[in-house]
Design an enzyme around this catalytic site. Structure first.
Site, PDB file in Angstrom:
ATOM      1  N   PRO A 188       0.815  -1.226   0.000  1.00 56.44           N
ATOM      2  CA  PRO A 188       0.000   0.000   0.000  1.00 56.44           C
ATOM      3  C   PRO A 188       0.837   1.259   0.000  1.00 56.44           C
ATOM      4  CG  PRO A 188      -1.014  -1.623   1.402  1.00 56.44           C
ATOM      5  CD  PRO A 188       0.283  -2.231   0.927  1.00 56.44           C
ATOM      6  N   CYS A 189       0.486   2.177  -0.900  1.00 56.70           N
ATOM      7  CA  CYS A 189       1.355   3.320  -1.205  1.00 56.70           C
ATOM      8  C   CYS A 189       0.897   4.613  -0.552  1.00 56.70           C
ATOM      9  CB  CYS A 189       1.441   3.532  -2.714  1.00 56.70           C
ATOM     10  SG  CYS A 189      -0.152   3.907  -3.487  1.00 56.70           S
TER      11      CYS A 189
END
Length: 387
Positions: free
Chosen positions: A79-80
């Site tokens: 997850p960014c």
């Protein structure tokens, strides 16, 4: 070739790698809507994800040791949000940072190679030390943080280990690069950081594939020989004028080698207009007009005859001025889900589950399928050569 796909999302990275020859034995994704998208496509005969062993759940609960020594590849996009320009920039203070779990998967399963990706924001100066920290952990996944050791102290210990000479245990040769998807045939200016590692004992050399497409070639085709407009049957009177680009093209001695950047028009020209040809548009999956688009400073949409701007997921839904098409007339409208899927190079028979906002979030978080396939084919080729 056997693989595991983590943080699968709607499947962009995994589909590209599957096309490149990797077949997942485990696919992990937490988000229910992304899982619903994969499951919906699994019900469709012949879908690329038909036989994916999807596991909806938290990657932190998965035991990867059961795959030890059996995998060719681990891949995923942790997850960014901690690093995204659209997020809150908390990085290592953000509980959503899943890089530690990606590295744990590598440590426990010991794959021959890994491919991880993240957003351009990870390379910002403010995250420089943490970016180095991530890379050193990938190189030496068995040098784990001690109890109550903060990340800066762990970084210092990793640096000492990395420069200490001969090393035993599990180590990877890592190559990292910021890639613009437009340079590889994706009709979108989308920059992603790619991490590619090969297990050190394989003694492999590798580099990222060279770019195949360029802005210069597109400028030539549009403003020197006009072949772009001819291909799309745009009358001369309707072709835009741009003195700067015309002058730039005139200075070129010959057409640049390679292919031209793909544009929005290239990607969607054969789709019916969702606003004015609704009957035909409704026959195309995920191709519905969404009202409410408006242009404002800094958010003017993507010109039809350039690669699209980066599709955005948005922290609170789709931003009002993003993910829009800007027509030559200056009018704007939102891209449909199908048009956005084209810009992300998903296959046309791949459908997205959920509301427009939700499906656009899935697409805004995705890796372009073509970019993943391009990198994956080169990784697979190198692993086969070593076999």
């Amino acid at each position: 070739m056997r693989s595991i796909e983590l943080f699968a999302g709607a499947g962009g990275l995994g589909i590209g790698l599957h096309r490149a020859g990797f077949h997942p034995v485990q696919v992990v994704e937490r988000d229910v809507y992304a899982c619903d998208t994969i499951r919906e496509n699994q019900r469709r005969a012949g879908s690329v994800v038909a036989h994916w062993p999807l596991e909806q759940g938290d990657v932190r609960t998965v035991d990867f040791g059961v795959h030890e020594g059996k995998l060719d590849l681990i891949s995923g996009g942790p997850p960014c949000q901690p690093f995204s320009m659209g997020g809150k920039h908390k990085a290592y203070d953000d509980a959503r940072d899943m890089f530690p779990q990606a590295i744990r998967a590598v440590r426990e399963a010991r794959p021959k190679a890994f491919v991880f990706e993240n957003v351009k924001g990870l390379t910002r100066a403010s995250f420089q030390n943490y970016f180095q920290y991530i890379q050193l952990q990938m190189r030496h996944p068995e040098v784990t943080a001690r109890a109550d050791e903060d990340w800066a102290d762990h970084l210092a210990r990793l640096e000492q280990h990395h420069t200490s000479g001969a090393k035993g245990g599990l180590n990877y040769r890592l190559v990292t690069r910021l890639l613009n998807a437009a340079n590889h045939g994706v009709p979108q200016k989308r920059e992603r950081v790619l991490f590619v590692g090969f297990r050190d004992d394989l003694d492999l050399e590798w580099s990222f594939p060279i770019q195949t497409h360029s802005a210069e070639a597109l400028i030539w085709d549009q403003y020197r020989d006009g072949s772009y407009w001819d291909r799309h049957r745009v009358a001369r009177k309707d072709r835009p004028e741009n003195e700067a680009l015309t002058a730039r093209a005139a200075r070129m001695e010959a057409r640049p080698v390679g292919e031209a950047w793909k544009t929005v028009r290239d990607a969607i020209h054969d789709l019916p207009d969702p606003e004015h040809d609704t009957v035909r548009a409704r026959a195309v999956a995920n191709h519905r007009f969404q009202a409410g688009a408006r242009s404002y400073p800094g958010h003017t949409g993507s010109p039809l005859d350039e690669p699209a701007k980066t599709l955005k997921a948005g922290v609170h839904g789709v931003p009002g001025g993003e993910n829009m098409l800007r027509k030559p007339t200056g009018e704007v409208r939102y891209f449909t889900v199908r048009e956005s899927a084209r810009l992300q190079t998903f296959p046309d028979d791949y459908v997205f589950h959920g509301s427009w906002t939700e499906t656009m979030r899935q697409l805004g978080n995705a890796v372009p399928v073509r970019l993943a396939e391009m990198v994956g084919r080169d990784v697979a080729r190198r692993l086969r050569f070593a076999a």
